[in-house]
Design a protein around this motif. Structure first.
Motif, PDB file in Angstrom:
ATOM      1  N   GLY A  30       8.994   6.094 -16.640  1.00 41.12           N
ATOM      2  CA  GLY A  30      10.410   5.986 -16.314  1.00 41.12           C
ATOM      3  C   GLY A  30      10.670   6.666 -14.990  1.00 41.12           C
ATOM      4  N   GLU A  31      11.496   6.042 -14.159  1.00 37.38           N
ATOM      5  CA  GLU A  31      11.797   6.622 -12.846  1.00 37.38           C
ATOM      6  C   GLU A  31      13.239   6.309 -12.471  1.00 37.38           C
ATOM      7  OE1 GLU A  31       8.812   6.558  -9.601  1.00 37.38           O
ATOM      8  OE2 GLU A  31      10.376   5.505  -8.469  1.00 37.38           O
ATOM      9  N   ALA A  32      13.897   7.262 -11.834  1.00 36.42           N
ATOM     10  CA  ALA A  32      15.253   7.087 -11.328  1.00 36.42           C
ATOM     11  C   ALA A  32      15.288   7.577  -9.887  1.00 36.42           C
ATOM     12  CB  ALA A  32      16.250   7.868 -12.169  1.00 36.42           C
ATOM     13  N   GLY A  33      16.020   6.869  -9.063  1.00 39.05           N
ATOM     14  CA  GLY A  33      16.127   7.271  -7.661  1.00 39.05           C
ATOM     15  C   GLY A  33      17.503   6.956  -7.102  1.00 39.05           C
ATOM     16  N   LEU A  34      17.903   7.751  -6.120  1.00 39.55           N
ATOM     17  CA  LEU A  34      19.156   7.539  -5.396  1.00 39.55           C
ATOM     18  C   LEU A  34      18.851   7.461  -3.911  1.00 39.55           C
ATOM     19  CD1 LEU A  34      21.641  10.091  -7.028  1.00 39.55           C
ATOM     20  CD2 LEU A  34      21.802   7.600  -7.108  1.00 39.55           C
ATOM     21  N   THR A  35      19.498   6.542  -3.217  1.00 41.28           N
ATOM     22  CA  THR A  35      19.404   6.500  -1.757  1.00 41.28           C
ATOM     23  C   THR A  35      20.808   6.487  -1.173  1.00 41.28           C
ATOM     24  OG1 THR A  35      19.261   4.085  -1.750  1.00 41.28           O
ATOM     25  CG2 THR A  35      17.181   5.304  -1.720  1.00 41.28           C
ATOM     26  N   TYR A  36      20.936   7.142  -0.038  1.00 38.12           N
ATOM     27  CA  TYR A  36      22.201   7.171   0.697  1.00 38.12           C
ATOM     28  C   TYR A  36      21.847   7.214   2.172  1.00 38.12           C
ATOM     29  CZ  TYR A  36      26.637   8.623   2.617  1.00 38.12           C
ATOM     30  OH  TYR A  36      27.786   8.688   3.359  1.00 38.12           O
ATOM     31  N   GLY A  37      22.235   6.179   2.891  1.00 30.48           N
ATOM     32  CA  GLY A  37      21.835   6.111   4.291  1.00 30.48           C
ATOM     33  C   GLY A  37      20.325   6.056   4.346  1.00 30.48           C
ATOM     34  N   GLY A  86       8.764  14.432  -8.760  1.00 31.23           N
ATOM     35  CA  GLY A  86      10.023  14.272  -8.037  1.00 31.23           C
ATOM     36  C   GLY A  86       9.749  14.280  -6.546  1.00 31.23           C
ATOM     37  N   GLY A  87      10.636  13.652  -5.802  1.00 32.77           N
ATOM     38  CA  GLY A  87      10.401  13.598  -4.366  1.00 32.77           C
ATOM     39  C   GLY A  87      11.648  13.346  -3.558  1.00 32.77           C
ATOM     40  N   LEU A  88      11.508  13.592  -2.268  1.00 32.55           N
ATOM     41  CA  LEU A  88      12.558  13.348  -1.280  1.00 32.55           C
ATOM     42  C   LEU A  88      11.977  12.497  -0.167  1.00 32.55           C
ATOM     43  CD1 LEU A  88      13.940  16.995  -0.974  1.00 32.55           C
ATOM     44  CD2 LEU A  88      14.966  15.094  -2.256  1.00 32.55           C
ATOM     45  N   SER A  89      12.811  11.627   0.400  1.00 33.30           N
ATOM     46  CA  SER A  89      12.346  10.789   1.506  1.00 33.30           C
ATOM     47  C   SER A  89      13.448  10.639   2.544  1.00 33.30           C
ATOM     48  CB  SER A  89      11.912   9.406   0.997  1.00 33.30           C
ATOM     49  OG  SER A  89      13.001   8.736   0.406  1.00 33.30           O
ATOM     50  N   TRP A  90      13.038  10.231   3.734  1.00 37.15           N
ATOM     51  CA  TRP A  90      13.966  10.041   4.843  1.00 37.15           C
ATOM     52  C   TRP A  90      13.392   9.003   5.784  1.00 37.15           C
ATOM     53  CZ3 TRP A  90      13.036  11.531  10.078  1.00 37.15           C
ATOM     54  CH2 TRP A  90      14.134  11.416  10.920  1.00 37.15           C
ATOM     55  N   LYS A  91      14.240   8.119   6.285  1.00 40.76           N
ATOM     56  CA  LYS A  91      13.796   7.151   7.285  1.00 40.76           C
ATOM     57  C   LYS A  91      14.948   6.842   8.225  1.00 40.76           C
ATOM     58  CE  LYS A  91      14.577   3.117   4.336  1.00 40.76           C
ATOM     59  NZ  LYS A  91      13.984   1.928   3.740  1.00 40.76           N
ATOM     60  N   THR A  92      14.581   6.526   9.475  1.00 44.29           N
ATOM     61  CA  THR A  92      15.584   6.234  10.482  1.00 44.29           C
ATOM     62  C   THR A  92      15.000   5.344  11.570  1.00 44.29           C
ATOM     63  OG1 THR A  92      17.203   7.189  12.004  1.00 44.29           O
ATOM     64  CG2 THR A  92      15.075   8.296  11.866  1.00 44.29           C
ATOM     65  N   ASP A  93      15.856   4.581  12.181  1.00 43.85           N
ATOM     66  CA  ASP A  93      15.493   3.794  13.363  1.00 43.85           C
ATOM     67  C   ASP A  93      16.224   4.324  14.594  1.00 43.85           C
ATOM     68  OD1 ASP A  93      13.647   1.920  12.345  1.00 43.85           O
ATOM     69  OD2 ASP A  93      15.283   0.778  11.426  1.00 43.85           O
ATOM     70  N   LYS A  94      16.832   5.487  14.491  1.00 41.77           N
ATOM     71  CA  LYS A  94      17.641   6.055  15.574  1.00 41.77           C
ATOM     72  C   LYS A  94      16.828   6.800  16.620  1.00 41.77           C
ATOM     73  CE  LYS A  94      21.787   6.241  12.794  1.00 41.77           C
ATOM     74  NZ  LYS A  94      22.857   7.040  12.224  1.00 41.77           N
ATOM     75  N   ILE A 106       6.534  14.733  -2.142  1.00 43.13           N
ATOM     76  CA  ILE A 106       6.498  14.464  -3.577  1.00 43.13           C
ATOM     77  C   ILE A 106       5.759  15.607  -4.278  1.00 43.13           C
ATOM     78  CG2 ILE A 106       5.755  12.851  -5.386  1.00 43.13           C
ATOM     79  CD1 ILE A 106       5.661  10.699  -3.091  1.00 43.13           C
ATOM     80  N   TYR A 107       6.294  16.031  -5.411  1.00 41.62           N
ATOM     81  CA  TYR A 107       5.667  17.069  -6.230  1.00 41.62           C
ATOM     82  C   TYR A 107       5.297  16.468  -7.584  1.00 41.62           C
ATOM     83  CZ  TYR A 107       5.062  21.229  -9.086  1.00 41.62           C
ATOM     84  OH  TYR A 107       4.548  22.171  -9.933  1.00 41.62           O
ATOM     85  N   HIS A 108       4.088  16.761  -8.078  1.00 42.52           N
ATOM     86  CA  HIS A 108       3.611  16.312  -9.391  1.00 42.52           C
ATOM     87  C   HIS A 108       3.247  17.527 -10.236  1.00 42.52           C
ATOM     88  CE1 HIS A 108       2.908  12.002  -8.393  1.00 42.52           C
ATOM     89  NE2 HIS A 108       2.692  12.475  -7.187  1.00 42.52           N
ATOM     90  N   ASP A 109       3.622  17.513 -11.503  1.00 43.73           N
ATOM     91  CA  ASP A 109       3.178  18.511 -12.471  1.00 43.73           C
ATOM     92  C   ASP A 109       2.399  17.754 -13.545  1.00 43.73           C
ATOM     93  OD1 ASP A 109       3.008  21.109 -13.658  1.00 43.73           O
ATOM     94  OD2 ASP A 109       4.469  20.441 -15.141  1.00 43.73           O
TER      95      ASP A 109
END
Length: 163
Positions: A30-37, A86-94, A106-109
């Protein structure tokens, strides 16, 4: 604009026909994710279960992608594998000099399914960008062993040419 991503999977793997090893083990994810910008956050749980000393095996899977980039769990241990991550990501074309700039952490236990064995934990990090016809990707994995394997650190540098 906020986007919610949800994914869930279930399977059951068991012996077949005249196999002398009788087992029936569950696979749950099971996985849940949120993206904003350009920012993202995700978390999940994966179980490769174990029964009668046999664990769910996925010999054709790309476990590097799912169970840590240090590749410690390319074969599921006999006691099974639980991965809370759990993890965090970031991407940009700026950034004009580095189009497609992206980064992820990303962190794994890791724990066993049976026997309460602490397999350890792992940190993964990557950064990528495009340069003319090349896609450049650098990845790093740092696995800290608990009751399984040995401490492992890996670094990759990849260049992909597009024509």
């Amino acid at each position: 604009k906020v986007k919610l991503n949800l994914a869930a999977s279930y399977a059951r793997q068991s012996d077949w026909k005249d196999n002398p090893f009788h087992y029936s083990a569950d696979y749950i994810a099971g996985e849940a994710g949120l993206t904003y910008g350009g920012f993202g956050a995700m978390g999940g749980y994966e179980l490769l279960g174990s029964d009668n000393g046999r664990a769910v095996q996925t010999p054709l899977a790309t476990l590097h992608k799912f169970n840590g980039w240090a590749d410690v769990f390319l074969t599921t241990p006999a006691a099974g594998l639980q991965d809370i991550y759990g993890g965090l990501s970031w991407k940009t074309d700026k950034v004009k000099a580095l189009p497609g700039l992206n980064a992820a952490f990303i962190y794994h236990d890791f724990d066993s399914d049976k026997g309460s064995v602490d397999y350890g934990h792992e940190w993964n990090a990557q950064v990528g960008f495009n340069f003319r016809r090349l896609a450049i990707l650098a990845k790093y994995a740092d696995y800290h062993a608990g009751g399984f394997g040995v401490d492992t650190k890996k670094f990759w540098l990849q260049a992909e040419f597009r024509y």
